[in-house]
Design a protein around this motif. Structure first.
Motif: not given
Length: 416
Positions: A218-237, A186-193
């Motif tokens: 400190v990984s701030d992940e309130p949007y980790n379920r709001i991921v658009f088609f073709g993308n994949e979320f990965h946590s720093p953890a 937030n705000p860019t919508g970018r998911i870090y690869p």
């Protein structure tokens, strides 16, 4: 000491927080710009905050209604972290970040605010530094200042808005204790690869060894379920075990007024129990930062619900396509419910003011300490977004003419 306090009503800490640019701008935007009144006027198109613009889903209402019916005499007693809530949250987190989470690894908090507040105070002492990337969620600085920490800001790499690992490495000092990572951003919508997060893990491990103390994420992940088609979320953890995951249900369920979240410590982390005990104590000392009883009783049912990500994606695609056709520079966000277009005027506040005059409310990039851009929130209805497109076109055309010889009124900060 008495002389130092002479003439002052509030603490220096309060003054520092009030003087923080994002906090001052956000407070002014909500309280003094007329936004609070105008957003309710007929015909005004509100694309600012992640608030709901339609009635809440019936299943959500029923979950809270059922949870409000007491099943025993302690139903509304003091609550810390309730085990059914912890277990439901851990099972959900495990589906997103597969590290073997259990309820023992989580503590329920009053939303993401509470989680980040506790994480900062558990991991760092007053005077330590917390590093985060610009553009940020606009309340990192106030939360850091409230904890007595020194914010250190590193600009994201444009135009991708990825983490600038070189910039982060240069910002680390012996006082650094925390690096905040917000992905999806937030705000860019970018998911870090993954390769970027792996690189961050390597440089933090090296810096921790060099400075002789652990630097945490400190990984701030309130949007980790709001991921658009073709993308994949990965946590720093997944790449750096010394990571505290902070989550808020207010985004996934689009109910930010019902404060529910958690802080999670990776299983198997050396010193995990010590960290969790410190979290428990800090939640109490910081003002009982546990969710209310009803929210915790409702958590297992709420974990079965989510907002309509496909509908969000459709709104994203419609607005990105329309804005690009008009001439805006705007990337396709990987997740969240925001767009981050470039302002057609270098003065993004003037451009946002013109949109406001036209009845369209968005947020200026200056609020995110990144002038020249602005943020649009997609939680507005599809009808609102459709109605905003002609105004976005007119404002872009006005800005284009202004760049070719027009003049901005200095006294109003608006496009004439």
């Amino acid at each position: 000491m008495a002389e130092q306090r002479a003439g002052r009503v509030v603490s220096r800490r309060s003054e520092r927080i009030q003087d923080a640019v994002p906090f001052r701008m956000m407070f002014g935007f909500r309280m003094h710009s007329g936004y609070a009144e105008r957003r309710l006027e007929p015909g005004v198109l509100d694309l600012t905050f992640g608030d709901p613009h339609e009635m809440q889903m019936p299943e959500y209402v029923e979950a809270l209604r059922s949870a409000a019916v007491p099943e025993d005499e302690l139903w509304f007693a003091y609550k810390q972290s309730e085990r059914p809530a912890q277990d439901a949250a851990a099972a959900s987190l495990e589906r997103v970040v597969r590290l073997g989470w259990t309820g023992d690894d989580l503590r329920m908090t009053t939303g993401g605010f509470g989680a980040i507040t506790v994480a900062m105070k558990v991991l760092a002492d007053p005077g330590d530094e917390v590093v985060y990337t610009l553009p940020p969620w606009f309340l990192y600085e106030p939360l850091a200042l409230e904890a007595g920490l020194a914010p250190v800001k590193v600009r994201a790499a444009e135009p991708s808005f990825d983490l600038d690992l070189g910039g982060i490495a240069s910002a680390l000092t012996p006082r650094t204790r925390i690096v905040v990572v917000n992905s999806p951003n937030n705000p860019t919508g970018r998911i870090y690869p993954p390769e970027l997060l792996l690189g961050l893990a390597g440089l933090l491990a090296e810096a921790s060894a060099r400075f002789g103390h652990r630097i945490w994420i400190v990984s701030d992940e309130p949007y980790n379920r709001i991921v658009f088609f073709g993308n994949e979320f990965h946590s720093p953890a997944e790449f750096y075990p010394h990571t505290l995951v902070c989550y808020s249900y207010g985004k996934t369920l689009l109910a930010p007024g019902q404060r529910l979240g958690y802080i999670a410590v990776p299983p198997g982390l050396e010193g995990r129990d010590e960290v969790l005990e410190a979290v428990d104590m800090m939640q109490i000392a910081a003002g009982w930062l546990f969710p209310n009883a009803v929210m915790q009783h409702a958590t297992p049912a709420l974990e079965k619900l989510t907002l309509d990500v496909a509908a969000l994606e459709a709104k994203r695609d419609r607005l990105v396509g329309a804005m690009r056709e008009i001439g805006y520079e705007v990337a396709v966000p990987d997740g969240t419910f925001y767009l981050w277009p470039r302002s057609p005027l270098p003065d993004d506040e003037a451009f946002v003011a013109d949109l406001s005059r036209r009845g369209v409310f968005v947020m200026p990039g200056a609020l995110f300490e990144t002038p020249g851009w602005f943020r649009i929130c997609l939680t507005a209805t599809a009808e609102t977004i459709e109605a905003a497109i002609p105004h976005l076109r007119d404002a872009f055309e006005a800005a284009r003419k202004l760049r070719h010889g027009g003049v901005v009124e200095a006294d109003s900060g608006q496009i004439p």
